[in-house]
Design a protein around this motif. Structure first.
Motif, PDB file in Angstrom:
ATOM      1  N   UNK A 216       0.735  -1.389   0.061  1.00 31.93           N
ATOM      2  CA  UNK A 216       0.151   0.045  -0.076  1.00 31.93           C
ATOM      3  C   UNK A 216       1.045   1.279  -0.017  1.00 31.93           C
ATOM      4  N   UNK A 217       0.760   2.077  -0.926  1.00 33.49           N
ATOM      5  CA  UNK A 217       1.566   3.348  -1.187  1.00 33.49           C
ATOM      6  C   UNK A 217       1.503   4.097   0.284  1.00 33.49           C
ATOM      7  N   UNK A 218       0.490   4.067   0.986  1.00 33.05           N
ATOM      8  CA  UNK A 218       0.268   4.791   2.183  1.00 33.05           C
ATOM      9  C   UNK A 218       1.265   4.081   3.352  1.00 33.05           C
ATOM     10  N   UNK A 219       1.985   3.113   3.112  1.00 31.50           N
ATOM     11  CA  UNK A 219       3.070   2.493   4.105  1.00 31.50           C
ATOM     12  C   UNK A 219       4.063   3.072   3.984  1.00 31.50           C
ATOM     13  N   UNK A 220       4.402   3.871   3.170  1.00 34.26           N
ATOM     14  CA  UNK A 220       5.539   4.969   2.874  1.00 34.26           C
ATOM     15  C   UNK A 220       5.444   6.050   3.567  1.00 34.26           C
ATOM     16  N   UNK A 221       5.761   6.717   4.468  1.00 38.06           N
ATOM     17  CA  UNK A 221       5.524   7.907   5.154  1.00 38.06           C
ATOM     18  C   UNK A 221       6.460   8.843   4.410  1.00 38.06           C
ATOM     19  N   UNK A 222       6.072  10.127   4.458  1.00 38.08           N
ATOM     20  CA  UNK A 222       6.760  11.267   3.771  1.00 38.08           C
ATOM     21  C   UNK A 222       7.159  12.032   5.024  1.00 38.08           C
ATOM     22  N   UNK A 223       8.476  12.198   5.157  1.00 34.88           N
ATOM     23  CA  UNK A 223       8.961  13.329   6.211  1.00 34.88           C
ATOM     24  C   UNK A 223       9.686  14.405   5.695  1.00 34.88           C
TER      25      UNK A 223
END
Length: 308
Positions: A216-223
């Motif tokens: 799921x793309x949402x698994x990779x967070x953006x910080x």
């Protein structure tokens, strides 16, 4: 992890002359409830502390805050040893470690350390292999044999400690795709923010690669690494002529960061001063005590509406 679990951190100095101030800032951030402190990793600079030695020292003098190298200079830290380092730090600190990972940028300086130069494509291949191998050498289980192009290990026992989250500093399309396949987070390069062209063109590459890998793309967070200043009064404009965030009042920061989370999928922010120096104590206190809690509260109020 929910996309609304927002993390707030700060970028610290890592000069040998900065040790007392570094510790004071980290302990202040710890008391004030920040989630992260970050250190740069430039081992070819003699006046800098080794990033991982400094991480261990600070984690041993704090209670709750996590630390990470933003980002690890991978070519100078072979993946099997890096796995041992981060799992050991995780065990010693009860999980307060993130693994920031980069493919290597300043290759002229890296080769000065005696490290063989890799082409850009090979460096990214090694970067992806390293992330896979760090995860294989974490979390227990049977001995690991791994035969990659750049890394080979034979019957090495994994540490009985979970791998820390891996956040990358990927910039090019190939490394962005690797982030989507195997990493847990992304730190946009060059302090790009959620309104930048870099973010708009880069994040879809991560998402497409993640989906192709069954993630799921949402698994990779953006910080986001976020330079800026906090002013007593609102600024006429919070962005410069090139559209880059420069800061503003507490209210302006809260409005902007809340929108970044709810409208653009941001899940974390690491504060730097405008010149990428370490924040001073007053700036750090306002970030931790005023802005971070207010953004969390504002986002929390929107969650029921967003999930209906």
């Amino acid at each position: 992890m929910s996309p609304f679990d927002i993390v707030f951190g700060f970028g610290a100095h890592s000069g040998i002359d900065d040790i007392p101030e570094l510790l004071r800032m980290a302990q202040q951030a710890d008391r004030d409830g920040l989630d992260l402190f970050t250190l740069s990793d430039h081992p070819y600079i003699g006046g800098r502390l080794d990033a991982y030695a400094a991480l261990g020292f600070i984690l041993g003098r704090t209670q709750r805050i996590a630390g990470f190298a933003n980002v690890t200079n991978l070519p100078t830290r072979p993946a099997p040893m890096l796995a041992r380092t981060v799992t050991s730090l995780s065990a010693l600190s009860e999980g307060r470690v993130v693994l920031g990972m980069g493919a290597g940028g300043l290759w002229d300086r890296i080769t000065d350390m005696g490290v063989p130069r890799l082409s850009p494509g090979a460096a990214v291949d090694a970067f992806e292999e390293a992330i896979v191998l760090v995860k294989l050498l974490s979390g227990g289980g049977p001995p690991v044999t791994y035969q990659g192009t750049h890394y080979q290990v034979n019957k090495i026992e994994p540490a009985p400690v979970a791998a820390p989250p891996v956040w990358t500093g990927s910039v090019g399309p190939k490394s962005l795709a690797a982030t989507g396949r195997v990493a847990d987070g992304w730190i946009p390069g060059h302090a790009a923010d959620w309104l930048s062209e870099r973010y708009r063109t880069s994040r879809p590459i991560i998402d497409e690669a993640a989906a192709s890998a069954g993630r799921a793309p949402s698994e990779i967070r953006t910080v986001f690494n976020l330079p800026g200043r906090i002013t007593e009064r609102p600024l006429p404009a919070t962005r410069d002529r090139d559209g880059r965030w420069i800061g503003g009042s507490t209210g302006q920061w809260v409005e902007e960061l809340t929108g970044a989370v709810l409208e653009h999928g941001a899940s974390g922010f690491t504060l730097f001063t405008a010149g990428h120096d370490a924040p001073d104590h007053t700036l750090l206190a306002r970030w931790a005590q005023e802005i971070a809690p207010a953004v969390r509260e504002a986002v929390a109020k929107e969650i029921p509406v967003r999930l209906d």
